[in-house]
Design a protein around this motif. Structure first.
Motif, mmCIF file in Angstrom:
data_model
loop_
_atom_site.group_PDB
_atom_site.id
_atom_site.type_symbol
_atom_site.label_atom_id
_atom_site.label_comp_id
_atom_site.label_asym_id
_atom_site.label_seq_id
_atom_site.Cartn_x
_atom_site.Cartn_y
_atom_site.Cartn_z
ATOM 1 N N ASN A 186 -9.633 10.548 4.082
ATOM 2 C CA ASN A 186 -10.656 11.583 4.012
ATOM 3 C C ASN A 186 -11.811 11.130 4.906
ATOM 4 O OD1 ASN A 186 -9.334 13.193 2.064
ATOM 5 N ND2 ASN A 186 -10.153 11.925 0.414
ATOM 6 N N PRO A 187 -12.340 12.015 5.761
ATOM 7 C CA PRO A 187 -13.393 11.584 6.688
ATOM 8 C C PRO A 187 -14.568 10.892 5.998
ATOM 9 C CG PRO A 187 -12.623 13.767 7.295
ATOM 10 C CD PRO A 187 -11.960 13.420 5.986
ATOM 11 N N GLU A 188 -14.984 11.406 4.849
ATOM 12 C CA GLU A 188 -16.129 10.821 4.154
ATOM 13 C C GLU A 188 -15.802 9.468 3.510
ATOM 14 O OE1 GLU A 188 -14.046 13.563 1.230
ATOM 15 O OE2 GLU A 188 -14.548 13.625 3.359
ATOM 16 N N GLU A 189 -14.519 9.126 3.420
ATOM 17 C CA GLU A 189 -14.084 7.853 2.828
ATOM 18 C C GLU A 189 -13.672 6.824 3.877
ATOM 19 O OE1 GLU A 189 -13.977 7.196 -0.434
ATOM 20 O OE2 GLU A 189 -14.383 9.188 -1.211
ATOM 21 N N TYR A 190 -13.656 7.219 5.151
ATOM 22 C CA TYR A 190 -13.050 6.383 6.183
ATOM 23 C C TYR A 190 -13.666 4.985 6.269
ATOM 24 C CZ TYR A 190 -10.760 4.875 10.393
ATOM 25 O OH TYR A 190 -10.007 4.164 11.278
ATOM 26 N N ASP A 191 -14.971 4.910 6.435
ATOM 27 C CA ASP A 191 -15.612 3.606 6.625
ATOM 28 C C ASP A 191 -15.388 2.694 5.426
ATOM 29 O OD1 ASP A 191 -16.509 4.323 9.146
ATOM 30 O OD2 ASP A 191 -18.489 4.941 8.438
ATOM 31 N N GLU A 192 -15.510 3.251 4.225
ATOM 32 C CA GLU A 192 -15.297 2.464 3.008
ATOM 33 C C GLU A 192 -13.844 1.998 2.901
ATOM 34 O OE1 GLU A 192 -15.223 3.342 -1.712
ATOM 35 O OE2 GLU A 192 -16.998 4.086 -0.646
ATOM 36 N N LEU A 193 -12.903 2.879 3.246
ATOM 37 C CA LEU A 193 -11.491 2.509 3.189
ATOM 38 C C LEU A 193 -11.166 1.440 4.230
ATOM 39 C CD1 LEU A 193 -8.677 2.822 2.035
ATOM 40 C CD2 LEU A 193 -8.329 4.770 3.589
ATOM 41 N N LEU A 194 -11.669 1.589 5.428
ATOM 42 C CA LEU A 194 -11.440 0.586 6.469
ATOM 43 C C LEU A 194 -11.942 -0.783 6.002
ATOM 44 C CD1 LEU A 194 -10.556 -0.107 9.404
ATOM 45 C CD2 LEU A 194 -12.902 0.440 10.073
ATOM 46 N N ALA A 195 -13.133 -0.829 5.446
ATOM 47 C CA ALA A 195 -13.691 -2.096 4.956
ATOM 48 C C ALA A 195 -12.845 -2.661 3.818
ATOM 49 C CB ALA A 195 -15.138 -1.895 4.510
ATOM 50 N N ALA A 196 -12.389 -1.791 2.907
ATOM 51 C CA ALA A 196 -11.576 -2.252 1.777
ATOM 52 C C ALA A 196 -10.236 -2.804 2.252
ATOM 53 C CB ALA A 196 -11.360 -1.102 0.785
ATOM 54 N N PHE A 216 -6.208 1.229 -3.792
ATOM 55 C CA PHE A 216 -6.948 1.375 -2.549
ATOM 56 C C PHE A 216 -6.913 2.777 -1.952
ATOM 57 C CE2 PHE A 216 -6.449 -3.110 -2.991
ATOM 58 C CZ PHE A 216 -7.621 -3.629 -2.485
ATOM 59 N N LEU A 217 -5.844 3.521 -2.174
ATOM 60 C CA LEU A 217 -5.688 4.800 -1.459
ATOM 61 C C LEU A 217 -5.956 6.039 -2.303
ATOM 62 C CD1 LEU A 217 -2.546 3.969 0.703
ATOM 63 C CD2 LEU A 217 -4.968 3.723 1.289
ATOM 64 N N ARG A 218 -5.728 5.980 -3.607
ATOM 65 C CA ARG A 218 -5.903 7.168 -4.450
ATOM 66 C C ARG A 218 -7.330 7.711 -4.314
ATOM 67 N NH1 ARG A 218 -3.126 9.567 -8.592
ATOM 68 N NH2 ARG A 218 -1.664 7.825 -8.582
ATOM 69 N N GLY A 219 -7.423 9.003 -3.994
ATOM 70 C CA GLY A 219 -8.704 9.668 -3.869
ATOM 71 C C GLY A 219 -9.403 9.457 -2.537
ATOM 72 N N ARG A 220 -8.862 8.620 -1.681
ATOM 73 C CA ARG A 220 -9.503 8.331 -0.394
ATOM 74 C C ARG A 220 -8.754 8.915 0.794
ATOM 75 N NH1 ARG A 220 -10.786 1.871 -1.099
ATOM 76 N NH2 ARG A 220 -12.827 2.103 -2.048
ATOM 77 N N LEU A 241 0.819 -1.217 0.000
ATOM 78 C CA LEU A 241 0.000 0.000 0.000
ATOM 79 C C LEU A 241 0.854 1.269 0.000
ATOM 80 C CD1 LEU A 241 -2.685 -1.228 2.511
ATOM 81 C CD2 LEU A 241 -3.152 -0.515 0.158
ATOM 82 N N ARG A 242 2.159 1.124 0.030
ATOM 83 C CA ARG A 242 3.043 2.294 0.004
ATOM 84 C C ARG A 242 3.083 2.905 -1.391
ATOM 85 N NH1 ARG A 242 8.530 1.104 3.116
ATOM 86 N NH2 ARG A 242 8.704 3.363 2.908
ATOM 87 N N PRO A 243 3.384 4.196 -1.493
ATOM 88 C CA PRO A 243 3.462 4.843 -2.805
ATOM 89 C C PRO A 243 4.398 4.092 -3.746
ATOM 90 C CG PRO A 243 3.570 6.489 -1.073
ATOM 91 C CD PRO A 243 3.651 5.137 -0.397
#
Length: 140
Positions: free
Chosen positions: A68-78, A24-28, A14-16
């Motif tokens: 991003n706060p609005e992406e947190y739950d989705e990112l955690l699940a992913a 997984f991380l771009r835009g989130r 997941l590192r750059p």
């Protein structure tokens, strides 16, 4: 029970520049900054690493990622799905645990989610694993 909202410490794919970073991380994420996980050793896995808790070990190098706060739950699940982590499942390869991570820029400690090798995996790695002595997946 909803998990605590913490940044993530990533140390492998997941590192750059690595295969899962953009997927997984771009835009989130709001920020990514270099960090270190003290008290851990890094082992080579089948295309990805495992960090193993070792009080005298470390550090393991990686990035401290703030979602991003609005992406947190989705990112955690992913990320849980990527790491094949299900809370309480004895078949987990990783456990998601809150640990102190040190910001490289100023040395401050931050609590972050870290995916560490599950206990059964850690036992095998300590006995037969290939240690990444630098603690840095990118220099393996």
């Amino acid at each position: 029970m909803t998990p605590e909202t913490l940044p993530f410490f990533v140390y492998g794919t997941l590192r750059p520049g690595e295969v899962n970073h953009d997927l997984f991380l771009r835009g989130r994420v709001r920020s990514e900054e270099p960090g270190q996980l003290p008290g851990a050793l890094l082992y080579d896995g089948p295309g990805y690493p495992y960090a193993v808790a070792e009080p005298e070990g470390g550090p393991v190098f990686g990035e401290l990622v703030t979602a991003n706060p609005e992406e947190y739950d989705e990112l955690l699940a992913a990320l849980d799905e990527l790491e094949e982590y299900t809370p309480g499942d004895p078949r987990n390869l990783y456990e998601r645990l809150a640990h102190e991570v040190v910001r490289a820029a100023d040395g401050t400690a931050v609590r972050a989610w870290v995916y560490l090798a599950a206990p059964s995996v850690a036992v095998r790695l300590r006995a037969h694993g290939k240690l990444i002595e630098s603690g840095d997946w990118l220099t393996r």
